[in-house]
Scaffold this motif. Structure first.
Motif, PDB file in Angstrom:
ATOM      1  N   ASP A  45     -15.257  15.619 -12.619  1.00  0.00           N
ATOM      2  CA  ASP A  45     -14.699  16.970 -12.729  1.00  0.00           C
ATOM      3  C   ASP A  45     -13.518  17.110 -11.775  1.00  0.00           C
ATOM      4  O   ASP A  45     -13.681  17.378 -10.579  1.00  0.00           O
ATOM      5  CB  ASP A  45     -15.776  18.008 -12.416  1.00  0.00           C
ATOM      6  CG  ASP A  45     -15.334  19.430 -12.769  1.00  0.00           C
ATOM      7  OD1 ASP A  45     -14.114  19.674 -12.835  1.00  0.00           O
ATOM      8  OD2 ASP A  45     -16.209  20.292 -12.969  1.00  0.00           O
ATOM      9  N   PHE A  46     -12.328  16.945 -12.311  1.00  0.00           N
ATOM     10  CA  PHE A  46     -11.111  16.973 -11.498  1.00  0.00           C
ATOM     11  C   PHE A  46     -10.934  18.311 -10.786  1.00  0.00           C
ATOM     12  O   PHE A  46     -10.627  18.365  -9.588  1.00  0.00           O
ATOM     13  CB  PHE A  46      -9.904  16.698 -12.398  1.00  0.00           C
ATOM     14  CG  PHE A  46      -8.577  16.786 -11.702  1.00  0.00           C
ATOM     15  CD1 PHE A  46      -8.081  15.713 -10.978  1.00  0.00           C
ATOM     16  CD2 PHE A  46      -7.807  17.947 -11.768  1.00  0.00           C
ATOM     17  CE1 PHE A  46      -6.852  15.790 -10.331  1.00  0.00           C
ATOM     18  CE2 PHE A  46      -6.580  18.035 -11.130  1.00  0.00           C
ATOM     19  CZ  PHE A  46      -6.109  16.951 -10.410  1.00  0.00           C
ATOM     20  N   ASP A  47     -11.129  19.405 -11.503  1.00  0.00           N
ATOM     21  CA  ASP A  47     -10.884  20.726 -10.925  1.00  0.00           C
ATOM     22  C   ASP A  47     -11.860  21.067  -9.804  1.00  0.00           C
ATOM     23  O   ASP A  47     -11.511  21.792  -8.865  1.00  0.00           O
ATOM     24  CB  ASP A  47     -10.963  21.802 -12.016  1.00  0.00           C
ATOM     25  CG  ASP A  47      -9.797  21.737 -12.982  1.00  0.00           C
ATOM     26  OD1 ASP A  47      -8.783  21.085 -12.658  1.00  0.00           O
ATOM     27  OD2 ASP A  47      -9.888  22.339 -14.072  1.00  0.00           O
ATOM     28  N   ALA A  48     -13.089  20.544  -9.896  1.00  0.00           N
ATOM     29  CA  ALA A  48     -14.122  20.910  -8.921  1.00  0.00           C
ATOM     30  C   ALA A  48     -14.088  20.053  -7.657  1.00  0.00           C
ATOM     31  O   ALA A  48     -14.789  20.355  -6.690  1.00  0.00           O
ATOM     32  CB  ALA A  48     -15.504  20.808  -9.569  1.00  0.00           C
ATOM     33  N   PHE A  49     -13.281  19.022  -7.627  1.00  0.00           N
ATOM     34  CA  PHE A  49     -13.256  18.104  -6.489  1.00  0.00           C
ATOM     35  C   PHE A  49     -12.831  18.830  -5.213  1.00  0.00           C
ATOM     36  O   PHE A  49     -11.867  19.606  -5.215  1.00  0.00           O
ATOM     37  CB  PHE A  49     -12.294  16.949  -6.771  1.00  0.00           C
ATOM     38  CG  PHE A  49     -12.248  15.909  -5.690  1.00  0.00           C
ATOM     39  CD1 PHE A  49     -13.318  15.071  -5.454  1.00  0.00           C
ATOM     40  CD2 PHE A  49     -11.111  15.762  -4.899  1.00  0.00           C
ATOM     41  CE1 PHE A  49     -13.277  14.100  -4.463  1.00  0.00           C
ATOM     42  CE2 PHE A  49     -11.058  14.803  -3.911  1.00  0.00           C
ATOM     43  CZ  PHE A  49     -12.144  13.970  -3.694  1.00  0.00           C
ATOM     44  N   ASP A  50     -13.554  18.586  -4.138  1.00  0.00           N
ATOM     45  CA  ASP A  50     -13.272  19.239  -2.849  1.00  0.00           C
ATOM     46  C   ASP A  50     -12.209  18.438  -2.098  1.00  0.00           C
ATOM     47  O   ASP A  50     -12.502  17.544  -1.307  1.00  0.00           O
ATOM     48  CB  ASP A  50     -14.559  19.330  -2.027  1.00  0.00           C
ATOM     49  CG  ASP A  50     -14.389  20.197  -0.778  1.00  0.00           C
ATOM     50  OD1 ASP A  50     -13.229  20.485  -0.400  1.00  0.00           O
ATOM     51  OD2 ASP A  50     -15.410  20.560  -0.173  1.00  0.00           O
ATOM     52  N   ARG A  51     -10.965  18.799  -2.327  1.00  0.00           N
ATOM     53  CA  ARG A  51      -9.851  18.058  -1.741  1.00  0.00           C
ATOM     54  C   ARG A  51      -9.752  18.253  -0.231  1.00  0.00           C
ATOM     55  O   ARG A  51      -9.398  17.334   0.494  1.00  0.00           O
ATOM     56  CB  ARG A  51      -8.548  18.480  -2.429  1.00  0.00           C
ATOM     57  CG  ARG A  51      -8.480  17.982  -3.864  1.00  0.00           C
ATOM     58  CD  ARG A  51      -7.550  18.819  -4.731  1.00  0.00           C
ATOM     59  NE  ARG A  51      -7.453  18.215  -6.059  1.00  0.00           N
ATOM     60  CZ  ARG A  51      -8.339  18.424  -7.027  1.00  0.00           C
ATOM     61  NH1 ARG A  51      -9.372  19.226  -6.847  1.00  0.00           N
ATOM     62  NH2 ARG A  51      -8.182  17.829  -8.207  1.00  0.00           N
TER      63      ARG A  51
END
Length: 605
Positions: free
Chosen positions: A240-246
């Motif tokens: 899940d690209f959008d949910a990744f904790d950058r």
């Protein structure tokens, strides 16, 4: 003593376990970094070539069915992931070859020769495969797939008589880590596939494979392995690209990893920053000195602090203007973060207005192009143009020099900076003003404090906003970390220009085309029509109104414009728009969080 010996034994066992089990690799004692890297590249370039063949086969079978389209997209994703195993090598040692595979999907202009570089490679394939009817572009898709497939088959030949030293190999993987931090996790290469986190994992895997010959039986090597392993674990299986904790990735994994990698490079006396503007003495990418100001045109700050003091005095000096009433601070007020708060600044006569919005001066030294259209390359050139411009300072340079020469204070100050009994010259005035502007880089915002150890510096909404900024909102694909301007990672050697389609009014339901041609007024080519330099976002919360024409009064309007897909998204006809025209689908809450994050970039005075 016994405890110290036991500690050493345990440390040694941990190191061997990490090397042999955690990484699953063994290093022959006599294996050099060069032969190891070449062997790694050959093996993984073969894997990439095979995936390119599968991609081509999937595109050959492409029709209008959803199943075939999805298979082609999956084949593209697999090809990208395999490319990321070798991209560090190609991007560093064979940059022209790397552009075949991963050039941005827009026409680029190579200056000063004005040669057009047509888009090619994986990013072009992605753009076409995510059109409404990809099969309509099958001919173009096949051409790109064939280009990648045929050239990938010959990648192994690049290593024939190839030479590189240990410093260059380590610099290549350090830059790959920067690429992960600044580009991969933002989706810069693959905004539609959203495979950036998985690509980051592949890049980290490449780093831990290539670094093997540099490891020793010591604590530094163990720390590097453990930090690599943790970063790889954090990015593993992140679909899940959008949910990744950058933010967590950068703060707790990538930054500590880069710090220990730099320590290893320094310990082996193998630090090298030949190809980038990065500072070898910085701890990590978010260190205040991460990017070396001395690498930029006409940089003077480090060599002459007194010059900056003189420049500060000149910044407020009205004798530099033609009417003795204006100074640099007239349009760049320190109290307004070096802007004037106007849509476009007042002209010399105090009645008319200039064409463009006055940009903030914070971090202005970290650029390779000045003015909105980038028509000059250095700050001194920019200063002289402003001083001479009839609409701005309208200075008679001869008169300016005579006035300064008649002032004992300035005579003394110029002599101290430029030499005793040296007549004052306009190029010296420009250098001094530039030196002062280079000091306008405090790096003391809440964001900077948070990344450097203060967990209470940012609010929860600001942290969420950063994750959106670098992910779903796609802001980080143009406003690159750590400066949040158009300085392109990982080399930080070029300033980017974009065509956003900024309208001439702020009514997005009834937009009017802006008449300003931007960079095309300087370079008269169609690919620059409406192109402007990507501005920095540090202190942006304090510098409304926004855009080159000051058309948007607040950040809410700016975010609404981007959320709809720029000029094309709101209905303007802009065939060369470089900003993706698809809506971002940000919610009102998400927009507020992004704006909250931008507020965290405000420097404390």
């Amino acid at each position: 003593m016994y405890q110290n010996k036991l500690k050493s034994v345990i440390l040694g066992l941990l190191l061997m376990t990490s090397l042999a089990i955690v990484l699953g690799l063994k290093r022959a004692p006599d294996q050099t970094a060069l032969t190891h890297t070449i062997a790694y590249f050959k093996e993984n370039s073969s894997g990439f070539a095979a995936s390119a063949d599968r991609l081509k086969a999937a595109i050959v079978l492409l029709d209008g069915s959803t199943e075939r389209i999805e298979k082609a997209r999956l084949a593209l994703k697999d090809c990208r992931l395999r490319y990321k195993k070798i991209s560090f090598f190609l991007d560093y040692f064979f940059e022209s070859s790397s552009l075949i595979y991963n050039r941005p999907p827009k026409v680029e202009v190579e200056e000063p020769y004005m040669e057009y570089q047509e888009p090619s490679g994986l990013q072009v394939l992605e753009a076409l495969l995510y059109e409404v009817q990809p099969v309509q572009h099958k001919e173009a898709l096949l051409a790109q797939a064939e280009l990648i497939s045929s050239s990938a088959d010959d990648l192994g030949t690049l290593t024939y008589q190839f030479e590189a030293n240990d410093q260059e190999i380590l610099e290549s993987i350090d830059l790959e880590l920067v690429r992960v931090m600044a580009l991969s996790i933002s989706g810069y290469d693959a905004p539609e596939l959203k495979s950036g986190i998985q690509e980051a994992h592949q890049s980290l895997t490449a780093i831990h494979d290539v670094v093997q010959p540099f490891l020793k039986d010591d604590e530094l090597s163990l720390n590097l392995i453990l930090n690599l392993d943790k970063a790889m674990q954090f990015t593993s299986g992140q679909a899940d690209f959008d949910a990744f904790d950058r933010m967590t990735f950068l703060k707790d994994y990538a930054m500590p990893l880069q710090e220990v990698l730099k320590k290893l490079m320094s310990a082996h006396k193998l630090s090298l920053y030949r190809k980038s503007a990065l500072n070898p003495g910085a701890k990590h990418l978010f260190d205040k000195n991460a990017i070396d100001l001395e690498k930029f045109p006409a940089a003077t700050l480090k060599t002459s602090p007194k010059m900056a003091e003189l420049g500060k005095s000149l910044f407020f000096e009205k004798t530099l203007s033609g009417n003795l009433q204006r100074s640099c601070a007239s349009c760049h007020e320190p109290g307004k973060y070096f802007t004037d708060g106007l849509k476009t600044s007042l002209a010399f006569d105090g009645i008319a207005h200039v064409v463009r919005n006055a940009p903030a001066l914070y971090y202005v030294g970290y650029q390779y192009a000045q003015f909105w259209d980038g028509r000059v390359k250095s700050l001194p050139e920019q200063v002289l143009e402003v001083l001479r411009n009839p609409l701005e300072m309208n200075a008679d340079t001869g008169q300016v020099v005579r006035r300064l020469q008649d002032n004992p204070h300035y005579v003394k100050s110029f002599e101290q900076v430029f030499g005793i009994h040296t007549p004052i010259r306009m190029d010296q005035v420009a250098l001094a003003l530039s030196a002062y502007m280079q000091t306008l880089a405090p790096f003391n915002s809440a964001f900077d404090q948070y990344l450097n150890g203060n967990p209470r510096a940012m609010t929860k909404d600001q942290v969420k906003g950063f994750n959106l900024f670098m992910g779903k909102a796609q802001c980080g694909t143009c406003h690159f970390i750590p400066l949040f301007n158009g300085l392109i990672p990982p080399f930080y050697k070029r300033t980017e220009f974009e065509i956003l389609g900024t309208p001439g009014n702020n009514d997005l339901k009834h937009p009017l085309a802006d008449k300003d041609q931007g960079r095309a007024d300087f370079f008269s080519i169609e690919y620059y029509n409406g192109a402007f330099k990507t501005p920095g976002l540090r202190n942006a919360a304090m510098t409304a109104p926004y855009m080159h024409n000051g058309v948007f009064k607040d950040l809410e309007q700016v975010m609404d414009f981007y959320n709809q897909g720029g000029g094309t998204g709101i209905g303007l006809n802009l065939p060369n728009q470089t900003l993706p025209s698809k809506p971002l689908h940000l919610t009102d809450k998400e927009i507020k969080e992004v704006i909250a994050f931008i507020g965290s970039l405000t420097d404390q005075k």
